[in-house]
Every structure is written in C-alpha cells, then in structure tokens.
Scaffold this motif. Structure first.
Motif, mmCIF file in Angstrom:
data_model
loop_
_atom_site.group_PDB
_atom_site.id
_atom_site.type_symbol
_atom_site.label_atom_id
_atom_site.label_comp_id
_atom_site.label_asym_id
_atom_site.label_seq_id
_atom_site.Cartn_x
_atom_site.Cartn_y
_atom_site.Cartn_z
ATOM 1 N N ILE A 139 -30.443 -89.633 5.674
ATOM 2 C CA ILE A 139 -31.662 -90.174 5.397
ATOM 3 C C ILE A 139 -32.593 -89.357 5.765
ATOM 4 O O ILE A 139 -32.678 -88.607 6.771
ATOM 5 N N SER A 140 -33.779 -89.568 5.074
ATOM 6 C CA SER A 140 -34.885 -88.605 5.441
ATOM 7 C C SER A 140 -35.782 -89.068 6.703
ATOM 8 O O SER A 140 -35.341 -90.386 7.095
ATOM 9 N N GLN A 141 -36.427 -88.380 7.454
ATOM 10 C CA GLN A 141 -37.303 -89.041 8.614
ATOM 11 C C GLN A 141 -38.454 -90.151 8.026
ATOM 12 O O GLN A 141 -38.436 -91.292 8.690
ATOM 13 N N GLU A 142 -38.784 -90.062 6.924
ATOM 14 C CA GLU A 142 -39.705 -91.044 6.398
ATOM 15 C C GLU A 142 -38.939 -92.310 5.877
ATOM 16 O O GLU A 142 -39.281 -93.579 6.277
ATOM 17 N N SER A 202 -36.732 -98.537 10.143
ATOM 18 C CA SER A 202 -37.151 -98.876 11.444
ATOM 19 C C SER A 202 -38.356 -99.887 11.470
ATOM 20 O O SER A 202 -38.262 -100.687 12.605
ATOM 21 N N GLU A 203 -39.480 -99.372 10.937
ATOM 22 C CA GLU A 203 -40.402 -100.361 10.924
ATOM 23 C C GLU A 203 -40.196 -101.643 10.573
ATOM 24 O O GLU A 203 -40.637 -102.954 11.038
ATOM 25 N N LEU A 204 -39.340 -101.893 9.485
ATOM 26 C CA LEU A 204 -38.753 -103.198 8.802
ATOM 27 C C LEU A 204 -37.863 -104.006 9.975
ATOM 28 O O LEU A 204 -37.933 -105.052 10.017
ATOM 29 N N PHE A 205 -37.103 -103.176 10.429
ATOM 30 C CA PHE A 205 -36.148 -103.469 11.388
ATOM 31 C C PHE A 205 -36.595 -104.226 12.559
ATOM 32 O O PHE A 205 -36.399 -105.452 13.141
ATOM 33 N N LEU A 255 -37.577 -102.322 -0.581
ATOM 34 C CA LEU A 255 -37.525 -101.057 0.184
ATOM 35 C C LEU A 255 -36.883 -100.132 -0.425
ATOM 36 O O LEU A 255 -36.914 -98.745 -0.221
ATOM 37 N N ALA A 256 -35.627 -100.366 -0.872
ATOM 38 C CA ALA A 256 -34.756 -99.429 -1.625
ATOM 39 C C ALA A 256 -35.340 -98.691 -2.692
ATOM 40 O O ALA A 256 -35.305 -97.601 -2.881
ATOM 41 N N LEU A 257 -36.213 -99.460 -3.814
ATOM 42 C CA LEU A 257 -36.940 -98.775 -4.712
ATOM 43 C C LEU A 257 -38.060 -97.688 -4.169
ATOM 44 O O LEU A 257 -38.241 -96.681 -4.454
ATOM 45 N N ASN A 262 -36.273 -94.857 -2.638
ATOM 46 C CA ASN A 262 -35.075 -94.063 -3.346
ATOM 47 C C ASN A 262 -33.857 -94.074 -2.974
ATOM 48 O O ASN A 262 -33.144 -93.383 -2.801
ATOM 49 N N MET A 263 -33.391 -95.125 -2.667
ATOM 50 C CA MET A 263 -32.261 -95.728 -1.956
ATOM 51 C C MET A 263 -31.646 -96.845 -2.939
ATOM 52 O O MET A 263 -32.323 -97.262 -3.693
#
Length: 134
Positions: free
Chosen positions: A17-20, A26-29, A43-45, A48-49
């Motif tokens: 995964i990218s840093q972004e 992480s913020e959502l976690f 979040l997936a949309l 792009n996951m």
C-alpha cells in the motif's frame, strides 16, 4: 484433466500500500478498529482498493495491536516479578538454592496470573521454538 503443481497458476504478487493509503487506513483505525461494510466500501473506493483488501488490512492491524498489547502486559508482569524477587532477596538473609538453580529466559507461571497472560506466554514460547527450528 489434472494440473501438476508446477503448472498451477502462481499466487498473485503481494500488493504494497502507498503512504497515502496507509495514512487514511491508520486514521480510520484510530477512530474504529472494526469498520462496517459501508465504511470499508467508502474507504476502498477512495483509496482504489477492494473492500476485502481494506478488511484484511484491519484484521492484520488489530492482530498487530493485540500482539503489542500482550507484549506490554508481559513486560509489566516481568517487571513486577523482578521487583518482587528483588524485594524478597533484599530481606532474605540465606538463600542457598537460588545461586545454584539454572535460570530460564521464561518467567515462571504463578497462580495469580490471568489466563490471557498464560496463553500469551505459551504463544511466545511456541513462536521462539519455531524460530529456533528455522
């Protein structure tokens, strides 16, 4: 029709995964460690996951968080045991068995330990054994 193992399709390469993406996950976690389907889908949309990739990331992050928490509990238990031993040794004038007894890298089980601590200690022991066999 039989497919030989060396002809079987290779597993897809692990995605990094990218840093972004990491930052957003992480913020959502920090807000919730178990997002529901809709939240994962949003979040997936955005990242792009796939929903499943987000779900697996959260599963792995929860596992990592719990391992860290258990390790911290073990460390606290070791500190308490060492403090008890130090306290005990400073007041006992004669201790013949303690100097000749072999020492173990694993703390001793005690009746006041929580079942979760015992399981964590057992898991750590098994992991160390597996690592030594490798």
């Amino acid at each position: 029709l039989r497919i030989k193992s060396h002809e079987a399709p290779a597993k897809p390469k692990r995605k990094r995964i990218s840093q972004e993406q990491f930052q957003a996950l992480s913020e959502l976690f920090d807000q919730t460690d178990t997002p529901n389907y809709e939240l994962r889908e949003k979040l997936a949309l955005k990242l792009n996951m796939t929903n499943r990739e987000v779900q697996v990331w959260f599963q792995n992050r929860r596992a990592k968080f719990n391992r860290a928490r258990l390790q911290e509990q073990r460390n606290q238990q070791l500190i308490l045991q060492q403090q008890k031993q130090h306290h005990h040794h400073s007041y006992s004038s004669t201790s013949s068995a303690s100097s000749s007894a072999p020492t173990s890298p694993y703390p001793a089980l005690s009746p006041d330990m929580a079942p979760l601590e015992i399981l964590a200690m057992a898991a750590d022991y098994i992991q160390r054994c597996d690592q030594e066999q490798e």
